[in-house]
Motif scaffolding. Structure first.
Motif, PDB file in Angstrom:
ATOM      1  N   ARG A  78      21.820  30.413  -6.655  1.00 51.77           N
ATOM      2  CA  ARG A  78      21.692  31.715  -5.982  1.00 51.77           C
ATOM      3  C   ARG A  78      22.313  31.701  -4.587  1.00 51.77           C
ATOM      4  O   ARG A  78      22.613  32.764  -4.033  1.00 51.77           O
ATOM      5  CB  ARG A  78      20.223  32.118  -5.898  1.00 51.77           C
ATOM      6  N   GLU A  79      22.483  30.515  -4.024  1.00 55.22           N
ATOM      7  CA  GLU A  79      23.079  30.405  -2.698  1.00 55.22           C
ATOM      8  C   GLU A  79      24.606  30.480  -2.728  1.00 55.22           C
ATOM      9  O   GLU A  79      25.253  30.670  -1.707  1.00 55.22           O
ATOM     10  CB  GLU A  79      22.657  29.080  -2.040  1.00 55.22           C
ATOM     11  N   LEU A  80      25.169  30.302  -3.894  1.00 57.57           N
ATOM     12  CA  LEU A  80      26.625  30.304  -4.002  1.00 57.57           C
ATOM     13  C   LEU A  80      27.184  31.690  -3.722  1.00 57.57           C
ATOM     14  O   LEU A  80      26.693  32.686  -4.243  1.00 57.57           O
ATOM     15  CB  LEU A  80      27.059  29.855  -5.400  1.00 57.57           C
ATOM     16  N   THR A  81      28.207  31.741  -2.924  1.00 49.85           N
ATOM     17  CA  THR A  81      28.872  33.014  -2.618  1.00 49.85           C
ATOM     18  C   THR A  81      30.357  32.973  -2.955  1.00 49.85           C
ATOM     19  O   THR A  81      31.060  33.972  -2.800  1.00 49.85           O
ATOM     20  CB  THR A  81      28.719  33.362  -1.122  1.00 49.85           C
ATOM     21  N   ALA A  82      30.832  31.835  -3.419  1.00 49.64           N
ATOM     22  CA  ALA A  82      32.265  31.670  -3.681  1.00 49.64           C
ATOM     23  C   ALA A  82      32.729  32.532  -4.854  1.00 49.64           C
ATOM     24  O   ALA A  82      32.023  32.684  -5.849  1.00 49.64           O
ATOM     25  CB  ALA A  82      32.573  30.203  -3.975  1.00 49.64           C
ATOM     26  N   ARG A  83      33.903  33.113  -4.698  1.00 47.13           N
ATOM     27  CA  ARG A  83      34.579  33.813  -5.785  1.00 47.13           C
ATOM     28  C   ARG A  83      35.797  32.954  -6.127  1.00 47.13           C
ATOM     29  O   ARG A  83      36.922  33.237  -5.731  1.00 47.13           O
ATOM     30  CB  ARG A  83      34.976  35.218  -5.345  1.00 47.13           C
ATOM     31  N   ILE A  84      35.525  31.886  -6.868  1.00 44.74           N
ATOM     32  CA  ILE A  84      36.490  30.800  -7.025  1.00 44.74           C
ATOM     33  C   ILE A  84      37.827  31.275  -7.579  1.00 44.74           C
ATOM     34  O   ILE A  84      38.891  30.853  -7.110  1.00 44.74           O
ATOM     35  CB  ILE A  84      35.884  29.700  -7.916  1.00 44.74           C
ATOM     36  N   LEU A  85      37.803  32.158  -8.558  1.00 46.47           N
ATOM     37  CA  LEU A  85      39.059  32.586  -9.179  1.00 46.47           C
ATOM     38  C   LEU A  85      39.914  33.411  -8.225  1.00 46.47           C
ATOM     39  O   LEU A  85      41.124  33.524  -8.414  1.00 46.47           O
ATOM     40  CB  LEU A  85      38.754  33.393 -10.449  1.00 46.47           C
ATOM     41  N   ALA A  86      39.301  33.976  -7.192  1.00 52.17           N
ATOM     42  CA  ALA A  86      40.037  34.791  -6.224  1.00 52.17           C
ATOM     43  C   ALA A  86      40.373  34.023  -4.948  1.00 52.17           C
ATOM     44  O   ALA A  86      40.896  34.601  -4.000  1.00 52.17           O
ATOM     45  CB  ALA A  86      39.226  36.045  -5.876  1.00 52.17           C
ATOM     46  N   GLU A  87      40.074  32.730  -4.917  1.00 53.62           N
ATOM     47  CA  GLU A  87      40.257  31.945  -3.696  1.00 53.62           C
ATOM     48  C   GLU A  87      41.310  30.854  -3.893  1.00 53.62           C
ATOM     49  O   GLU A  87      41.045  29.666  -3.736  1.00 53.62           O
ATOM     50  CB  GLU A  87      38.915  31.341  -3.269  1.00 53.62           C
ATOM     51  N   ALA A  88      42.501  31.290  -4.239  1.00 53.95           N
ATOM     52  CA  ALA A  88      43.585  30.337  -4.500  1.00 53.95           C
ATOM     53  C   ALA A  88      43.959  29.530  -3.265  1.00 53.95           C
ATOM     54  O   ALA A  88      44.489  28.415  -3.389  1.00 53.95           O
ATOM     55  CB  ALA A  88      44.811  31.081  -5.029  1.00 53.95           C
ATOM     56  N   ASP A  89      43.664  30.057  -2.080  1.00 55.91           N
ATOM     57  CA  ASP A  89      44.022  29.321  -0.866  1.00 55.91           C
ATOM     58  C   ASP A  89      43.188  28.051  -0.692  1.00 55.91           C
ATOM     59  O   ASP A  89      43.502  27.211   0.156  1.00 55.91           O
ATOM     60  CB  ASP A  89      43.865  30.213   0.364  1.00 55.91           C
ATOM     61  N   HIS A  90      42.142  27.884  -1.509  1.00 59.43           N
ATOM     62  CA  HIS A  90      41.334  26.669  -1.451  1.00 59.43           C
ATOM     63  C   HIS A  90      41.890  25.541  -2.326  1.00 59.43           C
ATOM     64  O   HIS A  90      41.443  24.400  -2.212  1.00 59.43           O
ATOM     65  CB  HIS A  90      39.896  26.967  -1.899  1.00 59.43           C
ATOM     66  N   PHE A  91      42.832  25.856  -3.205  1.00 62.41           N
ATOM     67  CA  PHE A  91      43.313  24.848  -4.147  1.00 62.41           C
ATOM     68  C   PHE A  91      43.953  23.630  -3.475  1.00 62.41           C
ATOM     69  O   PHE A  91      43.762  22.499  -3.944  1.00 62.41           O
ATOM     70  CB  PHE A  91      44.285  25.467  -5.159  1.00 62.41           C
ATOM     71  N   PRO A  92      44.713  23.800  -2.385  1.00 57.80           N
ATOM     72  CA  PRO A  92      45.251  22.594  -1.730  1.00 57.80           C
ATOM     73  C   PRO A  92      44.159  21.639  -1.264  1.00 57.80           C
ATOM     74  O   PRO A  92      44.331  20.413  -1.349  1.00 57.80           O
ATOM     75  CB  PRO A  92      46.037  23.169  -0.548  1.00 57.80           C
ATOM     76  N   SER A  93      43.033  22.173  -0.794  1.00 57.51           N
ATOM     77  CA  SER A  93      41.955  21.281  -0.356  1.00 57.51           C
ATOM     78  C   SER A  93      41.324  20.563  -1.537  1.00 57.51           C
ATOM     79  O   SER A  93      40.839  19.431  -1.409  1.00 57.51           O
ATOM     80  CB  SER A  93      40.893  22.069   0.421  1.00 57.51           C
ATOM     81  N   VAL A  94      41.317  21.208  -2.714  1.00 60.37           N
ATOM     82  CA  VAL A  94      40.819  20.540  -3.924  1.00 60.37           C
ATOM     83  C   VAL A  94      41.740  19.380  -4.274  1.00 60.37           C
ATOM     84  O   VAL A  94      41.284  18.261  -4.549  1.00 60.37           O
ATOM     85  CB  VAL A  94      40.729  21.532  -5.097  1.00 60.37           C
ATOM     86  N   ALA A  95      43.052  19.636  -4.255  1.00 60.78           N
ATOM     87  CA  ALA A  95      44.013  18.577  -4.559  1.00 60.78           C
ATOM     88  C   ALA A  95      43.897  17.434  -3.553  1.00 60.78           C
ATOM     89  O   ALA A  95      43.965  16.252  -3.924  1.00 60.78           O
ATOM     90  CB  ALA A  95      45.437  19.141  -4.545  1.00 60.78           C
ATOM     91  N   ALA A  96      43.685  17.769  -2.278  1.00 62.77           N
ATOM     92  CA  ALA A  96      43.592  16.750  -1.239  1.00 62.77           C
ATOM     93  C   ALA A  96      42.369  15.860  -1.405  1.00 62.77           C
ATOM     94  O   ALA A  96      42.357  14.707  -0.958  1.00 62.77           O
ATOM     95  CB  ALA A  96      43.565  17.422   0.136  1.00 62.77           C
ATOM     96  N   ARG A  97      41.319  16.375  -2.032  1.00 63.48           N
ATOM     97  CA  ARG A  97      40.091  15.607  -2.224  1.00 63.48           C
ATOM     98  C   ARG A  97      39.927  15.079  -3.643  1.00 63.48           C
ATOM     99  O   ARG A  97      38.906  14.472  -3.977  1.00 63.48           O
ATOM    100  CB  ARG A  97      38.887  16.476  -1.855  1.00 63.48           C
ATOM    101  N   ALA A  98      40.930  15.300  -4.467  1.00 62.76           N
ATOM    102  CA  ALA A  98      40.833  14.912  -5.876  1.00 62.76           C
ATOM    103  C   ALA A  98      40.638  13.405  -6.041  1.00 62.76           C
ATOM    104  O   ALA A  98      39.982  12.960  -6.986  1.00 62.76           O
ATOM    105  CB  ALA A  98      42.080  15.364  -6.626  1.00 62.76           C
TER     106      ALA A  98
END
Length: 292
Positions: free
Chosen positions: A204-224
């Protein structure tokens, strides 16, 4: 002139979508032969018109709208073409772009015109409904879109060829359906350890709209480089209590494709996506760097 459509078939999605088309004055036919009582009742409630046979329906139809289970899509298309249909065939099933292209080639060989369609969202009800994306021949796309003008199924033509609408559906459903499955597995793991309520609270605390937040993908790759081992640990935790570890293992395998992008927070999206197409070797342990 009234446009006549043969709908195949009046399922939970097809019947109400076809019903929306009747609101624009479109004549929508269906074939009750071989349909169960529930399908026939759905068609009746949607205002669809029963035809004596598929042959008789196709003989007076300008357009066929195929909304059926994905595994049946090609068989349904070939059955229609074998009856000599030469109009517009709207392939609106959740199938791969390659399958849609194959159906398009079969249509072209028989003198029919394919429109690639994808339905995104739930069945129309209560004044709202799904979006119908369309790609392919511009005139056929416009004809199809006109059937739903002003209805609860807004048509959204794409300036693209056959396969584009199907790809959009596959991309959307890949996330949306996998996310639901992953959530179920996550809750099963938490419940098995007596922390289901706590996981629900965190959810219930989650507020992310992951599919609409493409600008976060580089940080995912950086932490992969450190997320991949974490997913392997999660897979082990799932396996230990008899839950399927497949999604976690698959996530780890995907993350390893970004293994060379450690700490590259400024990686352009084009490179982030390109690296997903580059296979990597077996997993290796990397215990360096911070965790979390």
């Amino acid at each position: 002139m009234t446009t006549t459509v043969t709908l195949l078939h009046p399922g939970a999605m097809g019947a109400p979508v076809g019903g929306q088309a009747t609101r624009t004055g479109t004549r929508v036919l269906y074939v009750p032969t071989g349909r169960g009582p529930a399908s026939v009742e759905r068609a009746r409630q949607a205002g669809l018109e029963a035809a004596d046979s598929l042959e008789s329906a196709l003989s007076v139809s300008d357009l066929v709208l195929s909304v059926c289970p994905p595994h049946a899509a090609e068989d349904v298309a070939h059955e229609v073409l074998e009856h000599g249909f030469r109009g517009v065939y709207v392939e609106a099933n959740a199938i791969s772009p390659d399958r849609t292209i194959r159906i398009g080639k079969a249509c072209a060989e028989r003198g029919a015109v394919l429109v690639d369609g994808s339905i995104i969202g739930g069945p129309p009800a209560g004044g709202s409904g799904p979006r119908l994306y369309l790609s392919g021949d511009a005139r056929a796309v416009a004809m199809t879109a006109a059937l739903f003008e002003g209805t609860d199924v807004p048509a959204r033509p794409l300036d693209a060829g056959i396969g584009a609408a199907s790809a959009l559906k596959a991309a959307y459903a890949s996330f949306q359906k996998s996310a639901r499955v992953l959530a179920a597995v996550s809750h099963a793991l938490a419940a098995g350890h007596g922390v289901g309520d706590e996981l629900m609270r965190e959810g219930r605390e989650l507020t992310a709209r992951i599919l609409a937040e493409a600008d976060h993908f580089p940080s995912v790759a950086a932490r992969a480089w450190r997320w991949a081992p974490e997913m392997e640990e999660i897979a082990a935790a799932l396996d230990a209590v008899g839950l399927p570890p497949d999604l976690a293992q698959a996530s780890a395998a995907v993350l390893r494709r970004w293994s060379g992008d450690k700490d590259r927070l400024d990686l352009p999206l084009e490179e982030v996506f390109a690296h997903l197409r580059t296979p990597v070797g077996p997993a290796t342990d990397d215990a360096t760097g911070p965790t979390g």
